[in-house]
Design an enzyme around this catalytic site. Structure first.
Site, mmCIF file in Angstrom:
data_model
loop_
_atom_site.group_PDB
_atom_site.id
_atom_site.type_symbol
_atom_site.label_atom_id
_atom_site.label_comp_id
_atom_site.label_asym_id
_atom_site.label_seq_id
_atom_site.Cartn_x
_atom_site.Cartn_y
_atom_site.Cartn_z
ATOM 1 N N ARG A 1 -23.472 35.205 -4.539
ATOM 2 C CA ARG A 1 -22.927 34.427 -5.452
ATOM 3 C C ARG A 1 -22.798 34.801 -7.063
ATOM 4 O O ARG A 1 -22.596 34.445 -8.073
ATOM 5 C CB ARG A 1 -23.517 32.855 -5.344
ATOM 6 N N ASN B 1 -20.858 29.094 -1.994
ATOM 7 C CA ASN B 1 -21.355 28.624 -0.101
ATOM 8 C C ASN B 1 -20.636 27.634 0.328
ATOM 9 O O ASN B 1 -20.022 26.739 0.176
ATOM 10 C CB ASN B 1 -22.183 28.629 0.129
#
Length: 99
Positions: free
Chosen positions: A23, A41
């Protein structure tokens, strides 16, 4: 930024993409390309999000999500859906969403 030729696309990346700073790297790459959107996620162990920006930059980011990712990641595949032309950006920045 002018409101023309802007694309919005949703994405989901499969493989070893959680716990490998995916990320954070996605956010950094998106900011480098001046894209906005988000990344998070999923419960399924994938990473998903949305990209918005000029078509050429969105295409560069799609390629990055398909092939590069973070140094420790192992990307199996990236899927893109809901691609559409938008009049103006719907996000002000690119953020990591913590679920």
């Amino acid at each position: 930024m002018s409101c023309e030729d802007l694309l919005s696309v949703d994405y989901e990346v499969f493989g070893r993409v959680q716990g490998v700073f995916f990320r954070k790297f996605t956010q950094a790459e998106a900011k480098k390309l001046a894209l906005v959107g988000w990344v998070r996620n999923t419960e399924a162990g994938t990473v998903e999000g949305q990209l918005q920006g000029p078509g050429s930059k969105v295409a560069e980011m799609q390629s990055w999500l398909r092939t590069t990712g973070s140094p420790q990641s192992k990307i199996i595949k990236a899927e893109f859906k809901n691609e559409k032309i938008i009049k103006c950006l719907e996000h002000s920045t690119f953020k990591v969403v913590r679920s």
